[in-house]
Design a protein around this motif. Structure first.
Motif, short mmCIF file in Angstrom:
data_model
loop_
_atom_site.label_atom_id
_atom_site.label_comp_id
_atom_site.label_asym_id
_atom_site.label_seq_id
_atom_site.Cartn_x
_atom_site.Cartn_y
_atom_site.Cartn_z
N ARG A 250 1.61 12.19 38.80
CA ARG A 250 1.10 12.11 37.58
C ARG A 250 1.16 10.76 37.05
NH1 ARG A 250 2.74 17.28 34.17
NH2 ARG A 250 2.98 18.69 35.63
N HIS A 251 0.36 10.38 36.09
CA HIS A 251 0.68 8.82 35.75
C HIS A 251 1.99 8.65 35.28
CE1 HIS A 251 -0.65 5.13 33.87
NE2 HIS A 251 0.11 5.46 32.72
N GLY A 252 2.36 7.25 35.81
CA GLY A 252 3.74 6.74 35.46
C GLY A 252 5.08 7.40 36.28
N LEU A 253 4.33 8.27 37.31
CA LEU A 253 5.53 8.97 38.00
C LEU A 253 5.29 8.70 39.56
CD1 LEU A 253 5.75 12.50 36.18
CD2 LEU A 253 7.42 10.75 36.23
N ALA A 254 6.26 8.74 40.31
CA ALA A 254 6.35 8.69 41.78
C ALA A 254 6.88 10.15 42.26
CB ALA A 254 7.06 7.61 42.28
N ILE A 255 6.40 10.66 43.45
CA ILE A 255 7.11 11.76 43.95
C ILE A 255 7.37 11.23 45.40
CG2 ILE A 255 6.61 14.22 44.49
CD1 ILE A 255 4.51 14.37 42.48
N ARG A 256 8.67 11.56 45.71
CA ARG A 256 9.11 11.17 46.91
C ARG A 256 10.06 12.26 47.82
NH1 ARG A 256 5.59 8.13 45.83
NH2 ARG A 256 5.72 5.67 45.67
N PRO A 257 10.09 12.21 49.01
CA PRO A 257 10.86 13.07 49.71
C PRO A 257 12.31 12.56 49.71
CG PRO A 257 8.89 12.60 51.05
CD PRO A 257 8.98 11.58 49.91
N LEU A 258 13.35 13.47 49.83
CA LEU A 258 14.61 12.91 49.92
C LEU A 258 15.20 12.83 51.22
CD1 LEU A 258 16.13 15.26 47.05
CD2 LEU A 258 16.16 12.72 46.98
N GLU A 259 15.77 11.80 51.53
CA GLU A 259 16.40 11.52 52.87
C GLU A 259 17.18 12.55 53.41
OE1 GLU A 259 16.51 9.52 56.02
OE2 GLU A 259 15.74 8.38 54.66
N GLY A 260 16.77 13.37 54.58
CA GLY A 260 17.72 14.30 55.12
C GLY A 260 17.09 15.62 54.50
N ASP A 261 16.31 15.64 53.49
CA ASP A 261 15.78 17.14 52.98
C ASP A 261 16.98 17.93 52.53
OD1 ASP A 261 13.13 16.07 53.41
OD2 ASP A 261 13.12 16.73 55.42
N PRO A 262 17.72 17.49 51.72
CA PRO A 262 19.04 18.32 51.35
C PRO A 262 18.75 19.53 50.49
CG PRO A 262 19.06 16.20 49.97
CD PRO A 262 17.76 16.11 50.86
N ILE A 263 17.41 19.43 49.55
CA ILE A 263 17.49 20.58 49.03
C ILE A 263 16.05 21.33 49.21
CG2 ILE A 263 16.85 21.18 46.54
CD1 ILE A 263 17.49 18.41 45.68
N GLY A 264 16.39 22.61 49.51
CA GLY A 264 15.26 23.24 50.18
C GLY A 264 15.16 24.76 49.35
N VAL A 265 14.04 25.51 49.55
CA VAL A 265 13.79 26.71 48.97
C VAL A 265 13.05 27.53 49.91
CG1 VAL A 265 13.69 25.88 46.64
CG2 VAL A 265 11.51 26.33 47.86
N ARG A 266 13.30 28.88 50.04
CA ARG A 266 12.20 29.98 50.83
C ARG A 266 11.29 30.47 49.97
NH1 ARG A 266 13.91 35.26 54.17
NH2 ARG A 266 15.21 35.68 52.19
N LEU A 267 10.07 30.54 50.36
CA LEU A 267 8.95 31.07 49.46
C LEU A 267 8.59 32.50 50.18
CD1 LEU A 267 6.29 27.98 49.44
CD2 LEU A 267 8.55 28.89 47.68
N LEU A 268 8.71 33.44 49.10
CA LEU A 268 8.58 34.93 49.67
C LEU A 268 7.50 35.43 48.75
CD1 LEU A 268 12.33 35.59 49.30
CD2 LEU A 268 11.13 35.28 51.35
#
Length: 311
Positions: free
Chosen positions: A253-271
């Motif tokens: 979005r305008h004014g925002l940046a979306i970045r991966p986190l080093e090591g991907d410490p946060i995850g979810v499972r999609l069901l």
């Protein structure tokens, strides 16, 4: 007093949640009303079924015996209701599958594909931040299926009788921050780069607050955490007030940046959850196709997937 299926549901809910308070909330009852029902059931059977302990309620030996008989009866009754409703819906003029979902950019494409494949299908969508609530609604027959996410480290309680299809075993969660944040210049952001930032999290999303708190503690961080919905979080992140977690499929979005986190410490499972395998088979391919379409459209996620040779 004659015992009915609704009474058996009460016993199962108390045993599953381990608490009268939680069981009452799950059943949509006031706790005094639930306590009264439990007393009447116990009076009818002639002995206590639960004992109060420091952590909640625990079944007595008689309670365990009753629950052993009650669970299959409740499951069988709900299966009968489910099959009857499904048959009636399909026999009617047009089919309106009731779909519940937590937030996902895949949902519009999923609904569009369902309609394109079968003109008689007109899905009815119900959004809810609580995956637990949606799964309970599917189990109770108030929804036909639910597309939800399960935060890593905070497993969902899957109601008996539901069938599951895993769309993504572990979807990494990215961070959204101001486009001029110093860490936004990195292709992957380290949690340490955000040590001085406040985080905003929607604590009404099941497991979200607890999951992020665990990850931050594990990294040795104790930042200030604020409660707020994600629309507000994105607005505040754009002016540098907070950083927040975001799905990898989110568009910049305008004014925002979306970045991966080093090591991907946060995850979810999609069901995807439904009461029958046939229902899953009917809609899952469209959901899978819709999800990977939006994944390829999200620059940061597309790059992350390419780094791991996925999709």
């Amino acid at each position: 007093m004659e015992l009915e299926v609704r009474h058996l549901r009460v016993l199962c809910a108390i045993a599953d949640t381990g608490s009268l308070h939680k069981a009452a909330r799950e059943l949509g009852l006031a706790q005094p009303s639930l306590s009264t029902q439990l007393r009447r059931i116990e009076n009818a059977l002639g002995a206590p079924l639960f004992v109060r302990v420091r952590t909640g309620c625990r079944p007595t030996p008689l309670g365990l015996a009753v629950l052993g008989r009650a669970r299959p009866l409740v499951a069988e009754f709900e299966a009968i209701v489910t099959e009857a409703r499904a048959t009636a819906a399909r026999a009617a003029d047009g089919f309106h599958p009731r779909i519940g979902a937590t937030a996902s950019r895949a949902i519009p494409g999923w609904l569009r594909r369902l309609r394109a494949r079968e003109p008689r299908i007109e899905p009815v969508l119900q959004m809810n931040v609580s995956a637990r609530a949606l799964l309970d609604m599917v189990a109770a027959g108030r929804l036909d299926m639910a597309f939800v996410h399960e935060v890593e480290g905070s497993p969902l309680r899957i109601p008996p009788g539901l069938r599951l299809r895993v769309l993504v075993e572990r979807e990494p969660q990215f961070v959204t921050l101001a486009a001029d944040h110093p860490a936004a210049s990195r292709s992957r952001v380290r949690l340490a780069d955000l040590a001085g930032d406040r985080w905003m999290v929607d604590s009404t999303v099941d497991g979200e607050w607890e999951g992020l708190s665990r990850v931050l503690r594990a990294a040795g961080l104790r930042p200030q955490m604020l409660h707020g919905d994600y629309l507000t979080a994105y607005s505040l992140a754009a002016i540098g007030e907070v950083v927040t977690v975001s799905q990898p499929t989110a568009h910049p979005r305008h004014g925002l940046a979306i970045r991966p986190l080093e090591g991907d410490p946060i995850g979810v499972r999609l069901l995807l959850a439904a009461r029958t395998e046939a229902e899953l088979d009917d809609v899952y391919p469209d959901l899978e196709e819709a999800y990977w379409a939006v994944a390829r459209e999200a620059p940061a996620y597309r790059e992350w997937l390419g780094c791991f040779g996925r999709r």
